[in-house]
Every structure is written in C-alpha cells, then in structure tokens.
Design a protein around this motif. Structure first.
Motif, PDB file in Angstrom:
ATOM      1  N   HIS A 104      -2.096   9.312   6.484  1.00  0.00           N
ATOM      2  CA  HIS A 104      -1.043   8.313   6.705  1.00  0.00           C
ATOM      3  C   HIS A 104       0.283   8.783   6.117  1.00  0.00           C
ATOM      4  CE1 HIS A 104       1.055   4.397   5.962  1.00  0.00           C
ATOM      5  NE2 HIS A 104       0.624   4.198   7.186  1.00  0.00           N
ATOM      6  N   GLY A 138       0.831  -1.197   0.000  1.00  0.00           N
ATOM      7  CA  GLY A 138       0.000   0.000   0.000  1.00  0.00           C
ATOM      8  C   GLY A 138       0.870   1.254   0.000  1.00  0.00           C
ATOM      9  N   TYR A 139       1.982   1.170   0.730  1.00  0.00           N
ATOM     10  CA  TYR A 139       2.866   2.342   0.822  1.00  0.00           C
ATOM     11  C   TYR A 139       3.370   2.730  -0.571  1.00  0.00           C
ATOM     12  CZ  TYR A 139       5.597   5.494   3.764  1.00  0.00           C
ATOM     13  OH  TYR A 139       6.086   6.613   4.404  1.00  0.00           O
ATOM     14  N   HIS A 182      -7.912   1.001   5.600  1.00  0.00           N
ATOM     15  CA  HIS A 182      -8.666   0.456   6.742  1.00  0.00           C
ATOM     16  C   HIS A 182     -10.164   0.400   6.482  1.00  0.00           C
ATOM     17  CE1 HIS A 182      -5.093   0.434   9.364  1.00  0.00           C
ATOM     18  NE2 HIS A 182      -4.738   1.479   8.626  1.00  0.00           N
ATOM     19  N   THR A 208      -5.112  -1.356   0.516  1.00  0.00           N
ATOM     20  CA  THR A 208      -4.083  -2.381   0.726  1.00  0.00           C
ATOM     21  C   THR A 208      -4.728  -3.761   0.764  1.00  0.00           C
ATOM     22  OG1 THR A 208      -4.135  -2.630   3.110  1.00  0.00           O
ATOM     23  CG2 THR A 208      -2.855  -0.810   2.276  1.00  0.00           C
ATOM     24  N   ASP A 262      -7.632   6.868   0.425  1.00  0.00           N
ATOM     25  CA  ASP A 262      -6.850   5.717   0.871  1.00  0.00           C
ATOM     26  C   ASP A 262      -7.759   4.823   1.718  1.00  0.00           C
ATOM     27  OD1 ASP A 262      -5.296   3.979   2.414  1.00  0.00           O
ATOM     28  OD2 ASP A 262      -3.596   5.355   2.491  1.00  0.00           O
ATOM     29  N   SER A 280      -3.252  -5.875   2.730  1.00  0.00           N
ATOM     30  CA  SER A 280      -2.512  -6.371   3.887  1.00  0.00           C
ATOM     31  C   SER A 280      -3.270  -6.265   5.202  1.00  0.00           C
ATOM     32  CB  SER A 280      -1.208  -5.578   4.011  1.00  0.00           C
ATOM     33  OG  SER A 280      -1.514  -4.203   4.182  1.00  0.00           O
ATOM     34  N   LYS A 281      -4.474  -5.696   5.178  1.00  0.00           N
ATOM     35  CA  LYS A 281      -5.164  -5.538   6.469  1.00  0.00           C
ATOM     36  C   LYS A 281      -6.366  -6.489   6.491  1.00  0.00           C
ATOM     37  CE  LYS A 281      -3.114  -0.999   6.633  1.00  0.00           C
ATOM     38  NZ  LYS A 281      -1.823  -1.488   7.139  1.00  0.00           N
TER      39      LYS A 281
HETATM   40  C1  LIG Z   1      -3.867   4.526   5.796  1.00  0.00           C
HETATM   41  C2  LIG Z   1      -2.769   3.630   5.323  1.00  0.00           C
HETATM   42  N1  LIG Z   1      -2.329   3.763   4.063  1.00  0.00           N
HETATM   43  C3  LIG Z   1      -1.335   2.984   3.575  1.00  0.00           C
HETATM   44  C4  LIG Z   1      -0.733   2.033   4.361  1.00  0.00           C
HETATM   45  C5  LIG Z   1       0.387   1.219   3.810  1.00  0.00           C
HETATM   46  O1  LIG Z   1      -0.094  -0.040   3.439  1.00  0.00           O
HETATM   47  P1  LIG Z   1       0.893  -1.313   3.415  1.00  0.00           P
HETATM   48  O2  LIG Z   1       1.024  -1.761   4.816  1.00  0.00           O
HETATM   49  O3  LIG Z   1       0.161  -2.268   2.535  1.00  0.00           O
HETATM   50  O4  LIG Z   1       2.162  -0.830   2.824  1.00  0.00           O
HETATM   51  C6  LIG Z   1      -1.175   1.848   5.673  1.00  0.00           C
HETATM   52  C7  LIG Z   1      -0.563   0.781   6.511  1.00  0.00           C
HETATM   53  O5  LIG Z   1       0.010   0.903   7.478  1.00  0.00           O
HETATM   54  C8  LIG Z   1      -2.201   2.674   6.170  1.00  0.00           C
HETATM   55  O6  LIG Z   1      -2.613   2.556   7.434  1.00  0.00           O
END
Ligand SMILES: Cc1ncc(COP(=O)(O)O)c(C=O)c1O
Length: 416
Positions: free
Chosen positions: A146, A121-122, A222, A250, A219, A252-253
């Motif tokens: 974020h 996600g980053y 969450h 993402t 974004d 990943s959550k």
């Molecule tokens: C709001 C938000 N955007 C982006 C990310 C980044 O996602 P990733 O963990 O998949 O890199 C996070 C994760 O910590 C997040 O909380």
C-alpha cells in the motif's frame, strides 16, 4: 539583493503553475483521471450514489458495521460525554479514558502486550516506519504494498528495496546480499493486498526475519475483522500470534470507524509513544471514532456469524464469476475480488456500464496498480440475490463492451 532584471523572460514560464494543467492533460489522455462520487445515504449494500440507487461493491465495510446501530449509539454517547474534538495531542493535552480502553481492547484481541492508536492507518504506517528505521537501515517491501507503506519507507530515509510480489526467493536473495550492509532491517508487507485480495506468506516471512535478524511490519488493514477465528487478522489466521512482530491495522474498514493502530510488545508501543511523529504531533482520534471502534471490536468477537456470512458471499461470488465471466479473476483469499481488464479504458467502460445498470464497482488503474482491474469488495450484509444480480450485470456489461475491448488482447502478465 538579486537583480531580477537579469532573469531571461523568454526562458521563464509565464505561469509557474502552468505545468499542472499539462500534467492534468496527460492524466486525462492516459485514462488515469479520477473524481469523487457522492453517496448521500447511510453505508450499506444499497446506497444513493449521485442521486441513483445502486448496489454497492466498492466499500471496505466488510462486516457492515459502519452503519450499525450499536456503533452509532456508542459514538453518540461518547460525544455526549466528551464532546466532538479531542482538543490536542495526547501527550500535550491528555486523552480520554476511551482512548486507552481502545488500545487495551486491541492488544487483548491481537494477543500482544500493548497497542497504540493513531488518527489513521496511513499515519500509523508513516510514523511507525519512520520511528523504527533511519538512514543507516534497510527496508525490504513487497512491490504491491500500500501507498502508506511505500511513502513511510521513503520518508524514513532508510534504503528501500522492493521484492517481487510475495516472492520469498527474491526476499531471501535480498536479505542474503544486502542485510549485512545495514544496521537494522525492516520487512514491510500488506497482509491482504488491498488492490489484489491475495495474502502475503506471513509464516515464511517470519522465518526469514529470524534467520536474518530483521523486523517485520505487517499491515492488517484488510485482514482485521475478516481473517482468523476471532477476526483478529492474518496473524491469527496463520497461527503466528505471540511471535515478535509489528502488527499495524486500521479501524476504518471492517471496524466501521476511523483511525489506525499498531499492536506489539510493551516496549515497542512505549517507544512509538516517544518516537512516532505522526502520533506525538497530531490531535488524538475523536471521541466518536474511538467509541465506535471500541464497540466494533466487541461485536466482531461476539458475533462470528457476521464473518461466516461474509465468507459465504465471497465463495458464492468467486464460484459464479468463474462460471459466467470470461475476465480472469486475480488470485484472492479475501473479500476483495479483482477482475483483470485489458486496459484502463476497458476498465473504465465496464465500471461505467455497471453503474448504468445500477452497480457501483470501481475501476482500479495505474498508477495505483500495474495493470487495470475491476475491484469488487464483498460485505457480510450483501444478500445471495444481490451477488447473483452483480454477476449477471458483469456478464451483460462484458458482452456489451466487448466490441470496445475486442481489439485489445490481455497480456499474459496480467494473469498472476
Ligand atoms: C493496506 C492499507 N494500509 C493502510 C491504509 C490506510 O488506512 P486509513 O484509511 O485508515 O488511513 C489502507 C487504506 O486505504 C490500506 O488499504
């Protein structure tokens, strides 16, 4: 060649890395020091943290999918078929059919024309923002955004102005006074604010973007899997599906895997395939992560009861915290509930005491957030009893640490 004998040794630091040590001392003094704790067990509501069995309220695995058997089997099958690595960037080395299948599934779920999957996600945020705007452009971002949105904005080279948290008047004022000075404008916001738990006012932001000819990137890190009738996120929850905007999120959550995505128009996605440096110049998502995310999306849509359990536990925790715990609960419309703490030291003391009692509840402190807090994240797999035990433990820890925190008063600014 430069004559190095002319460098005044009295003014030259002995150790060019010495500043790191003093910087670390400052971090310790401010109670900002962080270190990782090891979990030597499968993800879930109960984990083995540093050798101790604890109830876990520190995970973003909102639907309990990270340890799900179907995701594990999908990942194993993908490894058997495609191996462990993706072997190169997709444009250079080709991708696997599951990469494209995942993008198609995301687009169908989000009701967009297409989607693109990034390695995280980053990097999705860094690459997308950098592709959409540059030095002649303006980014307006919620001050609580974020880190990936903030750093993406910085790296893009666009002018960056923060608006007050979810403050539409402030956003409109900035659009009104600044927009005309720039070629393009991008408004960026978390949908669910990750360290607070509240929701951005998306429909109103989308109205403003039309008035001021601006783009919006939301974004959904969450929100995905958690909000909306099919779990597609805040865009679905607010009834904004189909509107032109850049939906990032993402895997990943709530989806229990790894990776990030952007969903939007076919032209936007094709443009990102050609311009997003963090997609072009990096190795594709691994087959295992890709297959696990694909399985997760199918489960999220087919099993709404997971979301129902989650929201029942969230409602229970909110109600019981309000009744029994004197720390203010920050406004939240998500499974992220934060208890305001009077100081970083108090947050750390509470978190440590809770750990002693068998509960993993992280303290979130500056510089991540402006004010310290305990961040509780609820999972669909928590039981009602586990939530009750948590509330009792917080009440006990609060009473025991009261002596340490009594001297400090909670500034009114903490209570938003
Ligand atoms: C709001 C938000 N955007 C982006 C990310 C980044 O996602 P990733 O963990 O998949 O890199 C996070 C994760 O910590 C997040 O909380």
């Amino acid at each position: 060649m430069k004559d190095f004998s002319l460098i005044d040794s009295a003014q030259t630091p002995q150790d060019p890395y010495g500043w790191i040590d003093s910087s670390m001392q400052t971090i310790h003094r401010a109670h900002w020091y962080r270190k990782v704790k090891a979990i030597a067990s499968a993800p879930g509501p109960v984990v083995a943290l540093e050798g101790k069995t604890v109830l876990n309220f520190a995970s973003n695995d909102y639907l309990g999918l990270a340890g799900d058997e179907q995701l594990k089997q999908a990942a194993i099958a993908a490894i058997q078929e495609y191996g462990t690595g993706s072997t190169g960037s997709r444009l250079l080395s080709g991708h696997r059919p599951i990469h494209r299948a995942l993008e198609t599934a995301i687009a169908a779920w989000k009701q967009t024309e297409d989607a693109i999957v990034f390695s995280s996600g980053y990097t999705a945020n860094l690459g997308t923002i950098g592709a959409l705007v540059g030095a002649k452009d303006l980014i307006l971002g919620d001050v609580y955004n974020h880190s990936s949105l903030k750093n993406g904005a910085k790296l893009s080279g666009a002018a960056l102005l923060d608006y007050n948290h979810s403050d539409l008047d402030d956003l409109e004022r900035l659009l009104d006074t600044q927009r005309s000075g720039y070629r393009r404008c991008l408004i960026v916001t978390d949908s669910v604010f990750s360290m607070d738990g509240d929701l951005c006012p998306l429909p109103q932001i989308l109205q403003l973007d039309t008035t001021f000819n601006s783009m919006v990137l939301v974004d959904e890190a969450h929100g995905t899997g958690v909000l909306g009738a099919t779990g597609a996120g805040s865009v679905e929850y607010f009834g904004c599906s189909g509107q032109p905007l850049v939906q990032m999120g993402t895997l990943s959550k709530a989806l229990g895997s790894m990776g990030g995505y952007v969903a939007g128009s076919a032209t936007l996605i094709d443009f990102l395939r050609n311009r997003a440096a963090t997609w072009i110049y990096t190795t594709a998502l691994s087959p295992a992560d890709t297959a696990a995310a694909l399985a997760a999306i199918a489960i999220v849509q087919a099993e709404p009861e997971r979301r129902q359990h989650l929201w029942e536990r969230v409602a229970q925790l909110k109600a019981q915290l309000t009744d029994r715990v004197h720390f203010p609960l920050l406004p939240s419309e998500s499974p992220i509930l934060c208890l305001a703490m009077p100081s970083a030291a108090a947050a750390l003391a509470m978190s440590q005491r809770l750990l002693d009692l068998g509960f993993y509840v992280p303290a979130i402190r500056p510089p991540t957030v402006p004010t310290s807090r305990l961040r509780l994240s609820v999972m669909a797999t928590h039981t009602a009893e586990q939530i009750e035990q948590l509330v009792s433990a917080i009440a006990q820890a609060a009473a025991e640490t009261a002596a340490e925190t009594a001297a400090e008063h909670l500034p009114p600014a903490l209570v938003r």
